[in-house]
Enzyme design. Structure first.
Site, mmCIF file in Angstrom:
data_model
loop_
_atom_site.group_PDB
_atom_site.id
_atom_site.type_symbol
_atom_site.label_atom_id
_atom_site.label_comp_id
_atom_site.label_asym_id
_atom_site.label_seq_id
_atom_site.Cartn_x
_atom_site.Cartn_y
_atom_site.Cartn_z
ATOM 1 N N LYS A 14 0.800 -1.191 -0.154
ATOM 2 C CA LYS A 14 -0.019 -0.063 0.051
ATOM 3 C C LYS A 14 0.844 1.277 0.034
ATOM 4 O O LYS A 14 0.401 2.119 -0.591
ATOM 5 C CB LYS A 14 -0.839 -0.003 1.133
ATOM 6 C CG LYS A 14 -1.692 1.265 1.613
ATOM 7 C CD LYS A 14 -2.785 1.444 0.271
ATOM 8 C CE LYS A 14 -3.443 2.936 0.668
ATOM 9 N NZ LYS A 14 -3.979 3.193 -0.763
ATOM 10 N N LYS A 41 0.530 11.693 5.658
ATOM 11 C CA LYS A 41 0.849 10.636 6.618
ATOM 12 C C LYS A 41 1.333 9.359 5.896
ATOM 13 O O LYS A 41 2.384 8.637 6.449
ATOM 14 C CB LYS A 41 -0.362 10.106 7.283
ATOM 15 C CG LYS A 41 -0.445 9.045 8.331
ATOM 16 C CD LYS A 41 -0.885 7.674 7.722
ATOM 17 C CE LYS A 41 -2.613 7.749 7.410
ATOM 18 N NZ LYS A 41 -3.091 6.682 6.528
HETATM 19 P P1 NAP Z 1 -11.306 9.390 8.123
HETATM 20 O O1 NAP Z 1 -12.750 9.825 7.210
HETATM 21 O O2 NAP Z 1 -10.523 10.477 8.595
HETATM 22 O O3 NAP Z 1 -11.914 8.410 9.492
HETATM 23 C C1 NAP Z 1 -10.813 8.123 10.266
HETATM 24 C C2 NAP Z 1 -11.844 7.191 11.213
HETATM 25 O O4 NAP Z 1 -10.567 6.835 12.016
HETATM 26 C C3 NAP Z 1 -12.871 7.751 11.675
HETATM 27 O O5 NAP Z 1 -13.714 6.475 12.328
HETATM 28 C C4 NAP Z 1 -12.344 8.163 13.365
HETATM 29 O O6 NAP Z 1 -13.129 8.382 14.155
HETATM 30 C C5 NAP Z 1 -11.334 7.122 13.464
HETATM 31 N N1 NAP Z 1 -10.159 7.400 14.274
HETATM 32 C C6 NAP Z 1 -9.192 8.506 14.470
HETATM 33 N N2 NAP Z 1 -8.344 8.193 15.311
HETATM 34 C C7 NAP Z 1 -8.819 7.434 16.442
HETATM 35 C C8 NAP Z 1 -8.480 7.009 17.485
HETATM 36 N N3 NAP Z 1 -7.545 7.550 18.059
HETATM 37 N N4 NAP Z 1 -9.316 6.260 18.168
HETATM 38 C C9 NAP Z 1 -10.409 5.627 17.506
HETATM 39 N N5 NAP Z 1 -10.895 5.908 16.299
HETATM 40 C C10 NAP Z 1 -10.084 6.855 15.587
HETATM 41 O O7 NAP Z 1 -10.625 8.317 6.989
HETATM 42 P P2 NAP Z 1 -10.837 7.661 6.087
HETATM 43 O O8 NAP Z 1 -10.675 8.635 4.566
HETATM 44 O O9 NAP Z 1 -12.236 6.808 6.122
HETATM 45 O O10 NAP Z 1 -9.622 6.735 5.876
HETATM 46 C C11 NAP Z 1 -9.388 5.726 6.766
HETATM 47 C C12 NAP Z 1 -8.212 4.889 6.449
HETATM 48 O O11 NAP Z 1 -8.084 4.566 5.062
HETATM 49 C C13 NAP Z 1 -6.943 5.789 6.619
HETATM 50 O O12 NAP Z 1 -5.915 5.086 7.042
HETATM 51 C C14 NAP Z 1 -6.686 6.325 5.134
HETATM 52 O O13 NAP Z 1 -5.246 6.495 4.813
HETATM 53 C C15 NAP Z 1 -7.081 4.998 4.320
HETATM 54 N N6 NAP Z 1 -7.665 5.074 2.991
HETATM 55 C C16 NAP Z 1 -8.539 6.109 2.764
HETATM 56 C C17 NAP Z 1 -8.928 6.395 1.342
HETATM 57 C C18 NAP Z 1 -9.718 7.382 1.158
HETATM 58 O O14 NAP Z 1 -9.835 7.651 -0.112
HETATM 59 N N7 NAP Z 1 -10.537 8.181 1.960
HETATM 60 C C19 NAP Z 1 -8.374 5.355 0.496
HETATM 61 C C20 NAP Z 1 -7.829 4.339 0.701
HETATM 62 C C21 NAP Z 1 -7.118 4.338 2.093
HETATM 63 P P3 NAP Z 1 -14.121 9.855 14.465
HETATM 64 O O15 NAP Z 1 -15.260 9.417 13.622
HETATM 65 O O16 NAP Z 1 -14.308 9.631 16.065
HETATM 66 O O17 NAP Z 1 -13.145 10.923 14.127
#
Ligand code: NAP
Length: 286
Positions: free
Chosen positions: A173, A241
């Site tokens: 990844k 990140k």
């Molecule tokens: P996001 O919208 O920022 O959501 C992050 C999630 O993590 C939320 O549910 C958040 O909870 C939770 N979280 C963060 N810190 C936490 C903690 N200390 N304890 C418990 N929960 C915590 O992120 P996302 O876009 O869905 O991405 C999630 C992951 O997938 C990341 O690693 C990202 O790099 C990866 N990813 C993202 C994409 C994309 O296009 N978005 C594509 C591929 C991979 P709260 O709601 O309480 O903040």
């Protein structure tokens, strides 16, 4: 073994559509999110909710994580009400977050001590692909565990490939997201150059779209650039990140160093916007 009881932790931009896919596929899904209001979207579809990761661990056979980063992963596993505090055995935990190979190896060994199993299974693709079950999933960990959960992963992705032992999915990844960083910065720089020479952005995007470089990323991000509107599908802070993690893992080739620096510099002002908002950093007049 027919694994039907799923636990899902992390209902952010990716977690919500992915968990929804599993509910719609007929699995019994229990969700947990740190901010409880985001659980509503799943509860209204029929999902159960858990008060803590520990409670969810007791209820589910297979537990997914889709959270921000290493720190979130650590807290969910080892926090006071964390997964491992439940003292259960025989569970399969699948971390789909983009995290370091190191944190996966550590969590896998903690799982093993408690006779549980860990797979790293990060994804390529964004919110649209998550909604359509068209993600690309790369998996590290024990082969026989992978075989057991592959039918579940196949509900989320168009391709699910095991690439090696624990942490290998994370390494794959980070390689892909390094390329994504190059591509986002490259697309932005091409548009800036063309604009400086009087080429309409729409025309350039039409040309790219019909060339060998045409792809879904250019299509979606091109539309955002044309609209000058950058709500996060993949937040810029997340690619910053990922590039940091790649650097920690030894990524130091010429282009890698450039994109690491560019996204690092942009993160404090543009971190909550989409990855392609990098164009505003490269040309502040946009
Ligand atoms: P996001 O919208 O920022 O959501 C992050 C999630 O993590 C939320 O549910 C958040 O909870 C939770 N979280 C963060 N810190 C936490 C903690 N200390 N304890 C418990 N929960 C915590 O992120 P996302 O876009 O869905 O991405 C999630 C992951 O997938 C990341 O690693 C990202 O790099 C990866 N990813 C993202 C994409 C994309 O296009 N978005 C594509 C591929 C991979 P709260 O709601 O309480 O903040």
């Amino acid at each position: 073994m027919d694994l039907k009881n799923i636990g899902w932790i992390g209902l952010g931009k990716m977690g919500i559509p992915m968990a929804q896919k599993l509910v719609n596929a007929g699995y019994s899904v229990t969700v947990y999110n740190r901010s409880k209001e985001k659980e509503e979207a799943l509860r209204s579809l029929g999902a159960n909710t858990a008060e803590s990761p520990a409670q969810l661990m007791q209820q589910a056979e297979v537990i997914f994580l889709m959270v921000s980063d290493d720190e979130a992963t650590r807290q969910i596993f080892t926090g006071e009400q964390g997964l491992l505090s439940a003292q259960t055995t025989g569970k399969i935990i699948i971390n789909m977050s983009t995290v370091s190979p190191g944190v996966s190896k550590l969590m896998a060994s903690l799982c093993q001590e408690g006779q549980n199993h860990y797979l790293d299974a990060p994804v390529s693709g964004s919110v649209k692909q998550a909604e359509e079950g068209q993600l690309v999933i790369m998996v590290g960990g024990e082969e026989n565990i992978f075989t057991q959960v592959k039918p579940i992963l196949d509900q989320l992705g168009k391709l699910t490939l095991r690439v090696g032992e624990t942490g290998a999915g994370n390494s794959a990844k980070l390689a892909i997201n390094t390329l994504l960083g190059f591509y986002a910065q490259g697309l932005a720089e091409a548009i800036i150059f063309a604009q400086q020479h009087g080429i309409q952005t729409q025309d350039l995007l039409t040309l790219i779209g019909n060339s060998a470089l045409g792809n879904i990323f250019t299509k979606i991000k091109g539309e955002a650039i044309l609209a000058n509107n950058f709500p996060a599908a993949f937040a810029l802070k997340h690619i910053a990140k990922d590039l940091r993690l790649a650097k920690q893992e030894g990524s130091n080739t010429p282009l890698a160093e450039v994109v690491q620096n560019t996204f690092q510099e942009a993160e404090s002002t543009l971190g909550e916007e989409d990855i392609i908002a990098i164009i505003k950093h490269l040309n502040p007049s946009i």
